[in-house]
Scaffold this active site. Structure first.
Site, mmCIF file in Angstrom:
data_model
loop_
_atom_site.group_PDB
_atom_site.id
_atom_site.type_symbol
_atom_site.label_atom_id
_atom_site.label_comp_id
_atom_site.label_asym_id
_atom_site.label_seq_id
_atom_site.Cartn_x
_atom_site.Cartn_y
_atom_site.Cartn_z
ATOM 1 C CE1 TYR A 94 33.215 48.784 44.350
ATOM 2 C CE2 TYR A 94 34.923 49.315 46.231
ATOM 3 C CZ TYR A 94 33.553 48.749 45.707
ATOM 4 O OH TYR A 94 32.623 48.196 46.514
ATOM 5 C CG MET B 17 33.627 51.172 54.139
ATOM 6 S SD MET B 17 31.827 50.868 54.228
ATOM 7 C CE MET B 17 31.137 52.007 53.133
ATOM 8 N NE ARG C 253 43.007 78.513 64.225
ATOM 9 C CZ ARG C 253 43.594 77.396 64.812
ATOM 10 N NH1 ARG C 253 43.763 76.732 63.871
ATOM 11 N NH2 ARG C 253 44.514 77.445 65.822
ATOM 12 C CE LYS D 23 44.374 70.597 68.390
ATOM 13 N NZ LYS D 23 44.778 72.078 67.991
HETATM 14 C C1 LIG Z 1 46.178 72.161 68.447
HETATM 15 C C2 LIG Z 1 46.802 73.297 69.005
HETATM 16 C C3 LIG Z 1 48.102 73.239 69.528
HETATM 17 C C4 LIG Z 1 49.040 71.859 69.518
HETATM 18 O O1 LIG Z 1 49.470 72.058 68.052
HETATM 19 P P1 LIG Z 1 50.427 70.992 67.467
HETATM 20 O O2 LIG Z 1 50.992 71.187 66.121
HETATM 21 O O3 LIG Z 1 49.726 69.618 67.501
HETATM 22 O O4 LIG Z 1 51.497 70.709 68.502
HETATM 23 C C5 LIG Z 1 48.485 74.326 70.338
HETATM 24 N N1 LIG Z 1 47.996 75.404 70.385
HETATM 25 C C6 LIG Z 1 46.689 75.645 69.720
HETATM 26 C C7 LIG Z 1 45.872 76.711 69.878
HETATM 27 C C8 LIG Z 1 45.944 74.189 69.179
HETATM 28 O O5 LIG Z 1 45.005 74.804 68.523
#
Ligand SMILES: *Cc1c(COP(=O)(O)O)cnc(C)c1O
Length: 360
Positions: free
Chosen positions: A255, A303, A130, A33
């Site tokens: 800055y 930046m 969640r 992702k």
């Molecule tokens: C992002 C995610 C993972 C991977 O987690 P890592 O800590 O990067 O290994 C696995 N399961 C779900 C549901 C996630 O959102």
């Protein structure tokens, strides 16, 4: 002279192997992702698929569509599932495998006709709070899903660990104590551990595993280091020294003049800044690697540039290579100085920075 990111594909293959050998016999969803944690979605999908990943996982439907349109035919899990009829239709059309985690999705599935029924995973909330069905509602959701014409199969039940990054946190045991009997009652395949579960919690090992950050070569643990886990960093963010100047005691740097030279000293300017994804809030003292030695950042991050203390490096010269994180300087170490995590450093690298593959 600007920054660039080196992506070590050999290290990535090694890290996948680490995940596999940590949970022998399990099948692997490689989590790619958010542009594969900033490493490039299509590049990483290809490397990991060629290296034998069983299936791919992304957060959102549109990420899945991108992979399908690029020609990836592997099983493709959508961790957040779909949120409306349009996304459901896309998921059906592209044969994505959504996580089903709330009752609203069941309603959408009831109301929609789809051209081809979907495979899916059912998601339980075992304490992360969640996404996921509550334990009391899980069996009913499982049974209900099986009866929907829009569903071809429910592949299994998954859950996500909230605190596996801390090897001493008892929440992981509590989550497993809640989830495992439920999955047993249903009698289906299970998918539990993220990287921290894979490396730190053998009790969480299940039929399927979901490694993310470990594939990119960073430790998932609080105060952890990739090296301790046998992982190799994949991303090296590097740039160059573009100026070296000598200033008198008391001279303000950058800055706001928030840093003042404590004595007459040399200050170097490195071509990297928050416009490249170097964290704006990195404080003075955050290390960068100059000619293989750590030197501290001084003053505010701009930046396009940062300034570094060259007192320990009298021979530093314009053109010298500087590593911001990666080989020789763990992203975890930099993240600790900044009050963030390696995940966020990786995801934050902006499009301006060219990615260069090594070991292709
Ligand atoms: C992002 C995610 C993972 C991977 O987690 P890592 O800590 O990067 O290994 C696995 N399961 C779900 C549901 C996630 O959102």
């Amino acid at each position: 002279m600007g920054p660039r990111v080196l992506i070590d594909l050999t290290a990535m293959r090694h890290n996948l192997q680490r995940a596999r050998e940590s949970v022998p016999g399990s099948r692997v969803f490689v989590v790619i992702k958010s542009d594969a944690y900033g490493h490039g979605l299509l590049r990483v999908a290809k490397v990991l698929a060629d290296a034998g990943a069983d299936a791919l996982a992304v957060a959102r439907v549109d990420e899945g569509v991108t992979l399908r349109e690029a020609g990836f035919t592997q099983d493709l899990l959508i961790l957040e599932g779909f949120f409306n009829a349009e996304e459901l239709q896309l998921a059906s059309h592209h044969q994505l495998i959504p996580a089903i985690h709330q009752a609203e999705q069941l309603r959408i599935l009831e109301q929609q006709e789809v051209a081809s029924p979907l495979r899916c995973w059912l998601k339980a909330d075992s304490g992360m709070h969640r996404l996921g069905f509550q334990p009391d509602d899980l069996l009913e959701a499982w049974v209900g899903l099986q009866q929907l014409p829009a569903i071809a199969s429910v592949e299994g039940v998954m859950t996500h660990l909230s605190s596996a990054d801390d090897r001493n946190d008892s929440k992981t045991e509590a989550q497993l104590a809640l989830f495992l009997p439920l999955a047993k009652e249903i009698g289906c395949a299970t998918c539990i551990p993220n990287s921290a579960g894979i490396l730190g919690w053998p009790e969480s090992h299940s039929d399927w595993i979901r490694p993310g950050i470990m594939l990119y070569g960073a430790s998932p643990f609080i105060n952890g280091r990739a090296e301790q886990e046998g992982l190799r960093p994949v991303m090296t963010m590097e740039s160059r020294l573009i100026a070296v100047s000598h200033y008198p005691e008391g001279a303000p740097i950058g800055y706001g003049g928030s840093y003042r030279c404590p004595e007459a000293m040399s200050v170097g300017v490195v071509a990297v800044g928050y416009g490249d994804g170097y964290p704006r809030h990195a404080p003075s003292g955050t290390p960068v690697l100059l000619n293989a030695k750590r030197v501290p950042l001084v003053g505010r991050v701009s930046m396009d540039m940062i300034t570094v203390d060259l007192r320990s490096q009298p021979h530093a010269a314009v053109g010298d290579t500087v590593v911001l994180w990666g080989r020789g300087l763990p992203a975890e170490e930099v993240a600790e100085h900044v009050g963030t995590i390696a995940y966020a450093l990786f995801c934050g690298v902006t499009n301006r920075v060219p990615r260069i593959e090594l070991g292709g």
